[in-house]
Design an enzyme around this catalytic site. Structure first.
Site, PDB file in Angstrom:
ATOM      1  N   ASN A 281       0.510   3.101  11.444  1.00 58.01           N
ATOM      2  CA  ASN A 281      -0.337   3.518  12.575  1.00 58.01           C
ATOM      3  C   ASN A 281      -0.032   2.643  13.787  1.00 58.01           C
ATOM      4  O   ASN A 281       0.527   1.552  13.644  1.00 58.01           O
ATOM      5  CB  ASN A 281      -1.824   3.368  12.196  1.00 58.01           C
ATOM      6  CG  ASN A 281      -2.194   1.975  11.732  1.00 58.01           C
ATOM      7  OD1 ASN A 281      -1.903   1.591  10.586  1.00 58.01           O
ATOM      8  ND2 ASN A 281      -2.784   1.209  12.602  1.00 58.01           N
TER       9      ASN A 281
ATOM     10  N   MET B 264      -2.602  -7.281   6.864  1.00 51.09           N
ATOM     11  CA  MET B 264      -3.537  -8.198   6.189  1.00 51.09           C
ATOM     12  C   MET B 264      -2.925  -8.831   4.943  1.00 51.09           C
ATOM     13  O   MET B 264      -3.662  -9.298   4.067  1.00 51.09           O
ATOM     14  CB  MET B 264      -4.809  -7.445   5.776  1.00 51.09           C
ATOM     15  CG  MET B 264      -5.522  -6.753   6.915  1.00 51.09           C
ATOM     16  SD  MET B 264      -6.899  -5.773   6.287  1.00 51.09           S
ATOM     17  CE  MET B 264      -7.288  -4.762   7.724  1.00 51.09           C
ATOM     18  N   SER B 265      -1.606  -8.837   4.842  1.00 60.39           N
ATOM     19  CA  SER B 265      -1.014  -9.348   3.590  1.00 60.39           C
ATOM     20  C   SER B 265       0.235 -10.179   3.881  1.00 60.39           C
ATOM     21  O   SER B 265       0.430 -10.664   4.989  1.00 60.39           O
ATOM     22  CB  SER B 265      -0.664  -8.172   2.669  1.00 60.39           C
ATOM     23  OG  SER B 265       0.384  -7.404   3.226  1.00 60.39           O
TER      24      SER B 265
ATOM     25  N   SER C 174       0.819  -1.220   0.000  1.00 62.92           N
ATOM     26  CA  SER C 174       0.000   0.000   0.000  1.00 62.92           C
ATOM     27  C   SER C 174       0.848   1.263   0.000  1.00 62.92           C
ATOM     28  O   SER C 174       1.745   1.410   0.827  1.00 62.92           O
ATOM     29  CB  SER C 174      -0.872   0.049   1.260  1.00 62.92           C
ATOM     30  OG  SER C 174      -1.793  -0.974   1.263  1.00 62.92           O
TER      31      SER C 174
ATOM     32  N   ALA D 291       2.221  -2.339   4.478  1.00 66.43           N
ATOM     33  CA  ALA D 291       1.876  -1.364   5.503  1.00 66.43           C
ATOM     34  C   ALA D 291       1.355  -2.154   6.698  1.00 66.43           C
ATOM     35  O   ALA D 291       0.625  -3.132   6.520  1.00 66.43           O
ATOM     36  CB  ALA D 291       0.797  -0.433   4.980  1.00 66.43           C
TER      37      ALA D 291
ATOM     38  N   HIS E 232      -3.271   0.305  -4.691  1.00 71.64           N
ATOM     39  CA  HIS E 232      -2.573  -0.799  -5.350  1.00 71.64           C
ATOM     40  C   HIS E 232      -2.848  -0.726  -6.849  1.00 71.64           C
ATOM     41  O   HIS E 232      -4.000  -0.834  -7.263  1.00 71.64           O
ATOM     42  CB  HIS E 232      -3.075  -2.154  -4.837  1.00 71.64           C
ATOM     43  CG  HIS E 232      -2.586  -2.494  -3.470  1.00 71.64           C
ATOM     44  ND1 HIS E 232      -1.463  -3.255  -3.256  1.00 71.64           N
ATOM     45  CD2 HIS E 232      -3.044  -2.166  -2.261  1.00 71.64           C
ATOM     46  CE1 HIS E 232      -1.272  -3.393  -1.957  1.00 71.64           C
ATOM     47  NE2 HIS E 232      -2.215  -2.738  -1.321  1.00 71.64           N
TER      48      HIS E 232
ATOM     49  N   TYR F  10      -8.542 -11.135   1.784  1.00 70.08           N
ATOM     50  CA  TYR F  10      -9.881 -10.589   2.064  1.00 70.08           C
ATOM     51  C   TYR F  10     -10.647 -10.243   0.786  1.00 70.08           C
ATOM     52  O   TYR F  10     -11.847  -9.973   0.834  1.00 70.08           O
ATOM     53  CB  TYR F  10      -9.808  -9.365   2.990  1.00 70.08           C
ATOM     54  CG  TYR F  10      -9.013  -8.183   2.465  1.00 70.08           C
ATOM     55  CD1 TYR F  10      -9.485  -7.375   1.438  1.00 70.08           C
ATOM     56  CD2 TYR F  10      -7.772  -7.874   3.018  1.00 70.08           C
ATOM     57  CE1 TYR F  10      -8.752  -6.310   0.967  1.00 70.08           C
ATOM     58  CE2 TYR F  10      -7.025  -6.805   2.565  1.00 70.08           C
ATOM     59  CZ  TYR F  10      -7.520  -6.020   1.527  1.00 70.08           C
ATOM     60  OH  TYR F  10      -6.783  -4.974   1.061  1.00 70.08           O
ATOM     61  N   GLU F  11      -9.974 -10.235  -0.369  1.00 68.57           N
ATOM     62  CA  GLU F  11     -10.699  -9.965  -1.621  1.00 68.57           C
ATOM     63  C   GLU F  11     -11.533 -11.172  -2.043  1.00 68.57           C
ATOM     64  O   GLU F  11     -12.352 -11.069  -2.954  1.00 68.57           O
ATOM     65  CB  GLU F  11      -9.716  -9.563  -2.723  1.00 68.57           C
ATOM     66  CG  GLU F  11      -9.062  -8.199  -2.456  1.00 68.57           C
ATOM     67  CD  GLU F  11      -8.022  -7.836  -3.499  1.00 68.57           C
ATOM     68  OE1 GLU F  11      -8.408  -7.436  -4.601  1.00 68.57           O
ATOM     69  OE2 GLU F  11      -6.813  -7.972  -3.208  1.00 68.57           O
TER      70      GLU F  11
ATOM     71  N   HIS G  83      -8.377   3.583   5.851  1.00 71.29           N
ATOM     72  CA  HIS G  83      -7.419   3.182   4.812  1.00 71.29           C
ATOM     73  C   HIS G  83      -6.730   4.419   4.236  1.00 71.29           C
ATOM     74  O   HIS G  83      -5.541   4.371   3.899  1.00 71.29           O
ATOM     75  CB  HIS G  83      -8.155   2.404   3.707  1.00 71.29           C
ATOM     76  CG  HIS G  83      -7.244   1.837   2.657  1.00 71.29           C
ATOM     77  ND1 HIS G  83      -6.168   1.014   2.945  1.00 71.29           N
ATOM     78  CD2 HIS G  83      -7.238   1.982   1.307  1.00 71.29           C
ATOM     79  CE1 HIS G  83      -5.552   0.683   1.823  1.00 71.29           C
ATOM     80  NE2 HIS G  83      -6.169   1.263   0.806  1.00 71.29           N
TER      81      HIS G  83
ATOM     82  N   HIS H  49      -5.126  -9.712  -2.011  1.00 72.69           N
ATOM     83  CA  HIS H  49      -5.202  -9.996  -0.576  1.00 72.69           C
ATOM     84  C   HIS H  49      -6.245 -11.078  -0.339  1.00 72.69           C
ATOM     85  O   HIS H  49      -7.238 -11.149  -1.078  1.00 72.69           O
ATOM     86  CB  HIS H  49      -5.638  -8.752   0.202  1.00 72.69           C
ATOM     87  CG  HIS H  49      -4.739  -7.566   0.015  1.00 72.69           C
ATOM     88  ND1 HIS H  49      -4.805  -6.757  -1.084  1.00 72.69           N
ATOM     89  CD2 HIS H  49      -3.745  -7.077   0.793  1.00 72.69           C
ATOM     90  CE1 HIS H  49      -3.894  -5.805  -0.982  1.00 72.69           C
ATOM     91  NE2 HIS H  49      -3.227  -5.975   0.149  1.00 72.69           N
TER      92      HIS H  49
HETATM   93  N1  HPA Z   1      -4.485  -3.429  11.000  1.00 72.73           N
HETATM   94  C1  HPA Z   1      -4.375  -4.308   9.968  1.00 72.73           C
HETATM   95  N2  HPA Z   1      -3.721  -4.020   8.856  1.00 72.73           N
HETATM   96  C2  HPA Z   1      -3.144  -2.820   8.749  1.00 72.73           C
HETATM   97  C3  HPA Z   1      -3.218  -1.870   9.774  1.00 72.73           C
HETATM   98  C4  HPA Z   1      -3.933  -2.196  10.957  1.00 72.73           C
HETATM   99  O1  HPA Z   1      -4.044  -1.400  11.905  1.00 72.73           O
HETATM  100  N3  HPA Z   1      -2.520  -0.773   9.350  1.00 72.73           N
HETATM  101  C5  HPA Z   1      -2.043  -1.075   8.117  1.00 72.73           C
HETATM  102  N4  HPA Z   1      -2.415  -2.308   7.742  1.00 72.73           N
END
Ligand code: HPA
Length: 285
Positions: A235, A211-212, A30, A113, A61, A85-86, A247, A83
């Site tokens: 974050n 998530m990746s 990302s 990320a 992406h 989740y897609e 996001h 990903h």
């Molecule tokens: N959680 C899950 N995936 C992420 C996060 C998060 O806080 N930040 C960036 N990708």
């Protein structure tokens, strides 16, 4: 169902690439698309033109395979990834990675990320992934095993190459870039976590959450590619700060940190490919 084999994808790419033969694969997460713009003499092939490559639906992406030279090293860059989740089948993740292997990439650098679970590791920091926890409750190798790529029961011990990590740490310190190491926990997503989940993940030993990456590492290790993976902290994990996670915010911070990450990758790829060539010649003697 997607039944296209990575061999078909590699064949098409080889036709388009002519003599160009990549040594190293790079997966951009990302907000990190910019690095792809730095390739010299790029050959850009949209995923939509490659059999078995799935267009990504996620903002931030792009869906291109880019071949070119980065700091003199021939690389193949996935600008955008699928990903879990897609909701696509696991071939959406395994086909691109296996195709890169068939094109000649013996090593892969994955970027993502992620959120930090450690107070002292803050947004904008880079972290080398030293190990992972697969909390996606799925595995891209489920189903018939393709023995031509790897064994039925692959090991994930030392999945993250310790020599590559050492090279990355050293290079970062030469460039005055702050970098640490940590364990990455992959959730399925697409929801961000609850504060209770984050407390549980800390007890489990996670330093970052995202998530990746984990499915790609599994596929890459199955076919014996050497892996380096780097998280950009975008974050603090949910419950660790007052920030409301979106996001858009994740993308904004990833873009800000992309400068350090780009510099680091450009500086280390030479050393990684040289270290690979040494291993090759050791094996030959
Ligand atoms: N959680 C899950 N995936 C992420 C996060 C998060 O806080 N930040 C960036 N990708």
């Amino acid at each position: 169902m997607n039944i296209t084999s990575p061999h078909q994808a590699a064949e098409l790419i080889k036709k388009r690439a002519g003599k160009f033969s990549p040594q190293l694969a790079l997966v951009l997460g990302s907000g990190l698309n910019k690095l792809a713009d730095m390739l010299n003499n790029p050959i850009v092939i949209p995923y939509s033109e490659i059999p078995g490559f799935s267009d990504t639906s996620v903002a931030g992406h792009q869906g291109n395979l880019i071949l070119g030279l980065l700091n003199g090293v021939p690389i193949a860059c996935l600008q955008g990834r699928s990903h879990s989740y897609e909701g696509k089948n696991s071939a959406a993740i395994s086909t691109p990675i296996r195709t890169l292997k068939l094109l000649g990439c013996e090593s892969i650098i994955l970027t993502n990320a992620a959120a930090s679970l450690r107070k002292e590791v803050t947004p904008g920091n880079l972290v080398l992934i030293s190990d992972h926890i697969n909390f996606q409750f799925q595995n891209p190798l489920v189903g018939a095993n393709d023995d031509s790529f790897g064994p039925r029961f692959p090991s994930l011990q030392n999945a993250y190459d310790s020599e590559f990590m050492e090279i990355a740490s050293q290079t970062a310190s030469e460039l005055n870039i702050n970098i640490s190491t940590g364990v990455y926990l992959a959730t399925l997503g697409p929801c961000y976590e609850t504060p209770a989940e984050i407390r549980a993940f800390k007890i489990m030993g996670a330093d970052m959450v995202g998530m990746s990456t984990v499915p790609e590492v599994i596929i890459a290790r199955h076919c014996n590619m050497k892996v380096l993976a780097i998280s950009t902290i975008t974050n603090m994990a949910v419950g660790m700060s007052d920030e409301f996670l979106t996001h858009e915010n994740v993308l904004r911070v990833a873009k800000m940190a992309a400068e350090d990450l780009s510099q680091l990758i450009i500086a280390l790829i030479n050393k990684i490919t040289v270290s690979n060539r040494q291993v090759d010649s050791d094996v030959c003697t």
